[in-house]
Motif scaffolding. Structure first.
Motif, PDB file in Angstrom:
ATOM      1  N   GLN C 241       0.820  -1.208   0.000  1.00 29.93           N
ATOM      2  CA  GLN C 241       0.000   0.000   0.000  1.00 29.93           C
ATOM      3  C   GLN C 241       0.855   1.259   0.000  1.00 29.93           C
ATOM      4  O   GLN C 241       0.463   2.276  -0.552  1.00 29.93           O
ATOM      5  N   ARG C 242       2.037   1.175   0.589  1.00 26.88           N
ATOM      6  CA  ARG C 242       2.941   2.329   0.497  1.00 26.88           C
ATOM      7  C   ARG C 242       3.355   2.535  -0.957  1.00 26.88           C
ATOM      8  O   ARG C 242       3.435   3.655  -1.449  1.00 26.88           O
ATOM      9  N   ARG C 243       3.588   1.419  -1.643  1.00 25.99           N
ATOM     10  CA  ARG C 243       3.957   1.491  -3.050  1.00 25.99           C
ATOM     11  C   ARG C 243       2.821   2.083  -3.883  1.00 25.99           C
ATOM     12  O   ARG C 243       3.056   2.892  -4.769  1.00 25.99           O
ATOM     13  N   PHE C 244       1.582   1.665  -3.574  1.00 29.13           N
ATOM     14  CA  PHE C 244       0.420   2.235  -4.263  1.00 29.13           C
ATOM     15  C   PHE C 244       0.416   3.748  -4.118  1.00 29.13           C
ATOM     16  O   PHE C 244       0.194   4.485  -5.062  1.00 29.13           O
ATOM     17  N   ARG C 245       0.639   4.182  -2.876  1.00 29.18           N
ATOM     18  CA  ARG C 245       0.588   5.617  -2.617  1.00 29.18           C
ATOM     19  C   ARG C 245       1.694   6.352  -3.355  1.00 29.18           C
ATOM     20  O   ARG C 245       1.493   7.475  -3.831  1.00 29.18           O
ATOM     21  N   GLY C 246       2.851   5.701  -3.467  1.00 32.38           N
ATOM     22  CA  GLY C 246       3.940   6.301  -4.226  1.00 32.38           C
ATOM     23  C   GLY C 246       3.569   6.466  -5.688  1.00 32.38           C
ATOM     24  O   GLY C 246       3.829   7.496  -6.310  1.00 32.38           O
ATOM     25  N   CYS C 247       2.931   5.436  -6.232  1.00 32.04           N
ATOM     26  CA  CYS C 247       2.513   5.483  -7.630  1.00 32.04           C
ATOM     27  C   CYS C 247       1.455   6.572  -7.826  1.00 32.04           C
ATOM     28  O   CYS C 247       1.501   7.318  -8.793  1.00 32.04           O
ATOM     29  N   LEU C 248       0.515   6.654  -6.888  1.00 36.89           N
ATOM     30  CA  LEU C 248      -0.538   7.671  -6.994  1.00 36.89           C
ATOM     31  C   LEU C 248       0.049   9.074  -6.936  1.00 36.89           C
ATOM     32  O   LEU C 248      -0.423   9.991  -7.593  1.00 36.89           O
ATOM     33  N   LYS C 249       1.114   9.221  -6.151  1.00 35.73           N
ATOM     34  CA  LYS C 249       1.763  10.523  -6.068  1.00 35.73           C
ATOM     35  C   LYS C 249       2.378  10.879  -7.422  1.00 35.73           C
ATOM     36  O   LYS C 249       2.271  12.011  -7.874  1.00 35.73           O
TER      37      LYS C 249
END
Lengths: 111, 128, 286
Positions: C241-249
């Motif tokens: 989920q941290r990776r998801f958030r990085g991608c969304l950023k």
């Protein structure tokens, strides 16, 4: 300070024959701050904090010494080869620029 | 060398001014819509601005992406009369290709109309 | 003109679908399946530009096997595994229990537990991720405080318990009440969002294998089997989920908080499409 700084793992082959050249794999937890990175929250530069000296002792004698710089990655991995010709402790010492000394000793037992 | 230039400028002063004015009048219809190519190049190659090089090949860039077409090749097919289309590609490429991956730089306000103008002017300098 | 034709085409596609749905409805035992088909049909699935084999060839040519070798030789996340084992045996909370009190020494009875997560949980109701399950268990069974997401202890405990399932295939089920959440996850995966108007799928399905500047865009196969994973870019361990958030950023999109409904659904979808992959925790990625 990051969690577990200075924790060390050293891996040797399971079975060692006498006179065999073995690969020693080491891993140490260290942030290795370059001194150029900016902290996003405070907008200030994070001061440099990295390991600059690594020494390897085999049975009391210095067999290898490395000079590291800030270009080495965080949590650095290092591997090297040793000729296991005697039963003796292998001691590896890391020193960082703020005076931290981290060391670990493993016993090399050739059969 | 610097002194020579200074002298030359001093002598040719009035003529140079006339030449500049004549040139400006001649170039008026073009410069009315032409932006600054140098600024455009910076926009194309800066991550926080256009960042075209993330997907497109452009000259003088370290490891450009290969998702979109090579822009030097693509620009050879456009004449000055198609400028509108080039602007539209950047402003919102969905008009030409609804499933495109290209971000709508104008519609989503990633770039201002002025910046898009500069960018298109730069792209036309790639025409051989 | 073109628009008109595509509209017509859409109309025919819709008509065909409605016919198919009514046909299915007539022959299937329940109406539920037909309704599912309708929801799934709202999303146009993208097709990859290249086969996985071709993608892998490009990956090998570009990056080689560096990270795989590094993970084998010395993954810094290995330390978390040791700490996670200690945490599993540590008594915490008002009920004087540890994970080991119910799940055996070193929580070894949880071997294989991670393979069916994320899964539907009627009590939420919604998708229960593995990290959320551990925290729920801590609160309800142990009476302990939940661990903060992405904190060292939380990652260590999750990683250790997940590592008990290492080498076992992921088998996430989307049957029954889980289905709508799977569809929501799929919509999240395919929805264009953010200022750059990207979706997860357009990069990781359609353009996987191409380069965005100097990064090779990864294929979504093997995206869910190695989390929590050590990532060289972070210099530390993090969750999916941290990776998801990085991608969304990077997409300049709105970033929902960790373990929010959208991210849980997304994790559910991504894990389901990677069913059959062998769990390999901790992973190491660029």
């Amino acid at each position: 300070m990051p969690h577990g700084i200075g924790r060390i793992k050293i891996r040797l082959p399971r079975a060692i024959r006498k006179g065999q050249v073995i690969a020693v794999k080491t891993l140490i937890i260290h942030p290795m701050e370059t001194g150029f990175r900016k902290d996003k929250a405070t907008k200030r530069k994070v001061p440099a904090f990295y390991i600059d000296d690594v020494s390897v002792y085999y049975g009391g004698t210095l067999i290898s010494r490395a000079k590291w710089t800030m270009a080495v990655s965080a949590n650095p991995f290092m591997s090297f080869y040793v000729k296991a010709d005697k039963e003796a402790p292998l001691r590896i010492v890391w020193k960082d620029i703020k005076g931290g000394v981290y060391e670990k000793t493993v016993q090399v037992k050739p059969r | 060398m610097a002194m020579d230039r200074g002298n030359g400028r001093g002598k040719a002063g009035p003529w140079a001014a006339v030449a500049v004015i004549v040139f400006m009048i001649a170039a008026l219809p073009l410069s009315a819509q032409a932006g600054n190519a140098k600024k455009g190049e910076k926009i194309a190659k800066t991550r926080k601005l256009g960042n075209c090089v993330a997907c497109h090949y452009l000259p003088n860039v370290e490891s450009p992406g290969d998702i979109g077409p090579n822009l030097v090749e693509a620009m050879q097919e456009y004449t000055m009369a198609d400028r509108k289309d080039v602007v539209q590609w950047i402003r919102d490429a969905r008009k030409f290709n609804p499933g495109t991956i290209m971000p709508p730089f104008g519609t989503n306000k990633i770039l201002t109309p002025k910046q898009i103008d500069d960018l298109v002017t730069y792209l036309y300098t790639l025409k051989k | 003109m073109i628009k008109k034709i595509s509209n017509l085409r859409k109309f025919f596609a819709c008509a065909a679908l409605i016919l198919a749905v009514t046909w299915l409805h007539a022959f299937s035992p329940g109406g539920a399946r037909a309704a599912d088909n309708k929801a799934a049909a709202t999303i146009e699935e993208l097709t990859p530009s290249m086969s996985y084999k071709e993608y892998h060839k490009r990956y090998e040519a570009y990056y080689g096997d560096t990270t795989a070798r590094m993970a084998e030789e010395g993954n810094p996340a290995d330390f978390l595994l040791d700490d996670g084992k200690d945490l599993a045996n540590k008594v915490e909370g008002s009920k004087g229990k540890s994970c080991a009190s119910c799940h055996g020494k070193d929580a070894l009875k949880l071997k294989g537990a991670a393979t069916t997560y994320p899964r539907y949980d009627a009590r939420l109701p919604g998708i229960m991720t593995f990290a959320l399950q551990i925290n729920t268990c801590r609160q309800k069974q142990m009476g302990a405080r939940p661990l903060k997401y992405e904190s060292y202890d939380q990652l260590a405990l999750t990683m250790y318990i997940k590592s008990l399932s290492n080498g076992m295939p992921i088998k996430v089920s989307i049957d029954g009440p889980a289905r709508p959440f799977f569809e929501k996850g799929k919509i999240a995966y395919y929805k264009r969002q953010g200022q750059l108007n990207f979706s997860c799928a357009i990069c990781h399905v359609q353009y996987a294998g191409y380069k965005a500047r100097s990064n090779l865009i990864s294929n979504n196969k093997h995206h869910a089997d190695h989390w929590p994973s050590y990532r060289l870019k972070w210099g530390k361990t993090g969750s999916l989920q941290r990776r998801f958030r990085g991608c969304l950023k990077n997409m300049r999109a709105k970033r929902p908080p960790l373990q929010s409904e959208m991210l849980r659904n997304l994790e559910f979808y991504l894990t389901y499409i990677n069913n059959g992959d062998l769990i390999q925790v901790p992973g190491m990625r660029m």
